[in-house]
Scaffold this motif. Structure first.
Motif, PDB file in Angstrom:
ATOM      1  N   GLY A  31       0.794  -1.214   0.000  1.00 42.95           N
ATOM      2  CA  GLY A  31       0.000   0.000   0.000  1.00 42.95           C
ATOM      3  C   GLY A  31       0.830   1.268   0.000  1.00 42.95           C
ATOM      4  O   GLY A  31       0.314   2.354   0.249  1.00 42.95           O
ATOM      5  N   GLU A  32       2.122   1.140  -0.321  1.00 44.19           N
ATOM      6  CA  GLU A  32       3.006   2.308  -0.371  1.00 44.19           C
ATOM      7  C   GLU A  32       3.332   2.666  -1.815  1.00 44.19           C
ATOM      8  O   GLU A  32       3.644   1.800  -2.628  1.00 44.19           O
ATOM      9  CB  GLU A  32       4.307   2.042   0.384  1.00 44.19           C
ATOM     10  CG  GLU A  32       5.233   3.256   0.401  1.00 44.19           C
ATOM     11  CD  GLU A  32       6.434   3.096   1.314  1.00 44.19           C
ATOM     12  OE1 GLU A  32       7.022   4.132   1.682  1.00 44.19           O
ATOM     13  OE2 GLU A  32       6.786   1.945   1.665  1.00 44.19           O
ATOM     14  N   LEU A  33       3.237   3.943  -2.109  1.00 46.18           N
ATOM     15  CA  LEU A  33       3.638   4.457  -3.417  1.00 46.18           C
ATOM     16  C   LEU A  33       4.990   5.119  -3.225  1.00 46.18           C
ATOM     17  O   LEU A  33       5.097   6.173  -2.602  1.00 46.18           O
ATOM     18  CB  LEU A  33       2.601   5.461  -3.927  1.00 46.18           C
ATOM     19  CG  LEU A  33       2.461   5.595  -5.452  1.00 46.18           C
ATOM     20  CD1 LEU A  33       1.230   6.436  -5.785  1.00 46.18           C
ATOM     21  CD2 LEU A  33       3.680   6.174  -6.096  1.00 46.18           C
ATOM     22  N   ARG A 180      -3.270   6.208  -7.798  1.00 44.78           N
ATOM     23  CA  ARG A 180      -3.753   6.341  -6.410  1.00 44.78           C
ATOM     24  C   ARG A 180      -4.719   5.208  -6.048  1.00 44.78           C
ATOM     25  O   ARG A 180      -4.686   4.679  -4.932  1.00 44.78           O
ATOM     26  CB  ARG A 180      -4.452   7.691  -6.228  1.00 44.78           C
ATOM     27  CG  ARG A 180      -3.525   8.895  -6.212  1.00 44.78           C
ATOM     28  CD  ARG A 180      -4.305  10.135  -5.792  1.00 44.78           C
ATOM     29  NE  ARG A 180      -3.490  11.330  -5.814  1.00 44.78           N
ATOM     30  CZ  ARG A 180      -3.498  12.219  -6.808  1.00 44.78           C
ATOM     31  NH1 ARG A 180      -4.295  12.027  -7.868  1.00 44.78           N
ATOM     32  NH2 ARG A 180      -2.741  13.286  -6.762  1.00 44.78           N
ATOM     33  N   ARG A 183      -2.870   2.060  -5.202  1.00 45.65           N
ATOM     34  CA  ARG A 183      -2.318   2.114  -3.845  1.00 45.65           C
ATOM     35  C   ARG A 183      -3.408   1.804  -2.815  1.00 45.65           C
ATOM     36  O   ARG A 183      -3.166   1.073  -1.848  1.00 45.65           O
ATOM     37  CB  ARG A 183      -1.714   3.493  -3.575  1.00 45.65           C
ATOM     38  CG  ARG A 183      -1.198   3.651  -2.147  1.00 45.65           C
ATOM     39  CD  ARG A 183      -0.593   5.022  -1.924  1.00 45.65           C
ATOM     40  NE  ARG A 183      -1.537   6.076  -2.242  1.00 45.65           N
ATOM     41  CZ  ARG A 183      -1.238   7.372  -2.237  1.00 45.65           C
ATOM     42  NH1 ARG A 183      -0.005   7.763  -1.958  1.00 45.65           N
ATOM     43  NH2 ARG A 183      -2.134   8.277  -2.524  1.00 45.65           N
ATOM     44  N   LYS A 187      -1.720  -2.389  -3.153  1.00 43.46           N
ATOM     45  CA  LYS A 187      -0.566  -2.756  -3.974  1.00 43.46           C
ATOM     46  C   LYS A 187       0.648  -1.900  -3.590  1.00 43.46           C
ATOM     47  O   LYS A 187       0.502  -0.750  -3.168  1.00 43.46           O
ATOM     48  CB  LYS A 187      -0.883  -2.549  -5.453  1.00 43.46           C
ATOM     49  CG  LYS A 187      -2.047  -3.389  -5.960  1.00 43.46           C
ATOM     50  CD  LYS A 187      -2.275  -3.159  -7.442  1.00 43.46           C
ATOM     51  CE  LYS A 187      -3.565  -3.816  -7.919  1.00 43.46           C
ATOM     52  NZ  LYS A 187      -3.578  -5.271  -7.721  1.00 43.46           N
ATOM     53  N   ALA A 188       1.812  -2.472  -3.753  1.00 37.32           N
ATOM     54  CA  ALA A 188       3.049  -1.701  -3.611  1.00 37.32           C
ATOM     55  C   ALA A 188       3.438  -1.184  -4.988  1.00 37.32           C
ATOM     56  O   ALA A 188       3.398  -1.928  -5.970  1.00 37.32           O
ATOM     57  CB  ALA A 188       4.164  -2.570  -3.043  1.00 37.32           C
ATOM     58  N   ILE A 189       3.808   0.084  -5.045  1.00 30.97           N
ATOM     59  CA  ILE A 189       4.109   0.705  -6.340  1.00 30.97           C
ATOM     60  C   ILE A 189       5.447   1.429  -6.256  1.00 30.97           C
ATOM     61  O   ILE A 189       5.662   2.244  -5.349  1.00 30.97           O
ATOM     62  CB  ILE A 189       3.016   1.710  -6.738  1.00 30.97           C
ATOM     63  CG1 ILE A 189       1.639   1.029  -6.773  1.00 30.97           C
ATOM     64  CG2 ILE A 189       3.332   2.354  -8.085  1.00 30.97           C
ATOM     65  CD1 ILE A 189       0.490   2.005  -6.829  1.00 30.97           C
ATOM     66  N   CYS A 203       3.675  10.474  -4.146  1.00 24.14           N
ATOM     67  CA  CYS A 203       4.459   9.490  -3.403  1.00 24.14           C
ATOM     68  C   CYS A 203       4.345   9.638  -1.887  1.00 24.14           C
ATOM     69  O   CYS A 203       4.380  10.748  -1.352  1.00 24.14           O
ATOM     70  CB  CYS A 203       5.928   9.581  -3.816  1.00 24.14           C
ATOM     71  SG  CYS A 203       6.205   9.100  -5.530  1.00 24.14           S
ATOM     72  N   ASP A 204       4.243   8.488  -1.213  1.00 26.77           N
ATOM     73  CA  ASP A 204       4.307   8.470   0.253  1.00 26.77           C
ATOM     74  C   ASP A 204       5.732   8.757   0.714  1.00 26.77           C
ATOM     75  O   ASP A 204       5.947   9.498   1.675  1.00 26.77           O
ATOM     76  CB  ASP A 204       3.861   7.102   0.773  1.00 26.77           C
ATOM     77  CG  ASP A 204       2.438   6.777   0.360  1.00 26.77           C
ATOM     78  OD1 ASP A 204       1.538   7.553   0.711  1.00 26.77           O
ATOM     79  OD2 ASP A 204       2.234   5.758  -0.316  1.00 26.77           O
TER      80      ASP A 204
END
Length: 248
Positions: A31-33, A180, A183, A187-189, A203-204
């Motif tokens: 779940g991180e962009l 977005r 995420r 999903k990891a992106i 981005c996170d």
């Protein structure tokens, strides 16, 4: 599902004595962009190509969803979707046919595939162009189709290497919204980009690399505060002394 989506440990890649990636270590969560930023030649695409199993590291390791890129590449390929920097597509097929072909290669069931492709196409606003031959597309259209080809297998992890290059502002915003949503699905992106506002908006966390080395890591807000900068581009210039598109 592993605790971390992507774990990169002391990753190094050399080509004929030249170090492209230099002892890089990163941990990226579900779940991180996560953005990777750097000038041309910094090692961004080399890192992505190690993660997608096209290249083997010289030293160090990388795991995606718990699978090692060297020792378990087949499982890595099953959990990733890759939008490469240089699009790979069949110009004499339509956009829809290119996306569907990629879904077939991933063994997506046909009833699921047809519905998924239609939904994805609508989501990025390509309904009126998707059944044209890909050779007739603009650069921005090709990039949008390439991204859908990368995501048609509904991957756990998406590796997007400069996915919005050549897009007009409206198309870029549609792609931002779609990323977005990915995420939000957990999903990891990984996103590499030359557009500072894109990284700042989406981005996170971001990693800034130069000459293969990690030189900064944190959220865009934290990096701007730490380096007393009004935006991420100013942070980048302070740390590297380079513009994003300069040759290194």
């Amino acid at each position: 599902m592993s605790e971390s989506a992507i774990t990169i440990t002391n990753l190094t890649k050399r080509f004929n004595g030249i170090t492209a990636v230099d002892n890089l270590s990163l941990e990226i969560g579900w779940g991180e962009l996560f953005g990777i930023l750097g000038p041309n030649g910094a090692g961004k695409s080399t890192t992505v190509n190690i993660l997608n199993t096209l290249l083997e590291p010289t030293e160090g390791s990388a795991t995606l969803d718990g699978h090692d890129v060297v020792f378990d590449p087949e499982h890595v390929r099953k959990v990733i979707g890759v939008c490469p920097q240089e699009p790979a597509f069949y110009p004499h097929l339509t956009g829809r046919e290119n996306i569907t072909l990629m879904g077939d290669m991933h063994l997506v069931p046909k009833d699921v595939l047809e519905s998924r492709v239609s939904s994805m196409v609508e989501r990025i606003g390509m309904e009126t162009d998707i059944d044209r031959l890909a050779k007739e597309y603009s650069g921005g259209m090709i990039r949008r189709v390439s991204m859908l080809m990368a995501l048609v297998n509904d991957p756990k992890i998406a590796l997007l290497d400069e996915p919005t290059v050549a897009m007009d502002p409206k198309s870029r915003r549609a792609v931002w919204d779609y990323i977005r949503e990915l995420r939000m699905q957990g999903k990891a992106i990984i996103l590499t980009t030359h557009y500072m506002e894109e990284a700042q908006e989406l981005c996170d966390r971001v990693a800034i690399i130069d000459e293969g080395k990690l030189i900064a890591l944190g959220s865009p807000t934290d990096l701007m505060e730490t380096h007393q900068s009004k935006n991420l581009e100013e942070v980048f210039l302070k740390l590297t002394g380079k513009k994003l598109r300069e040759e290194t």
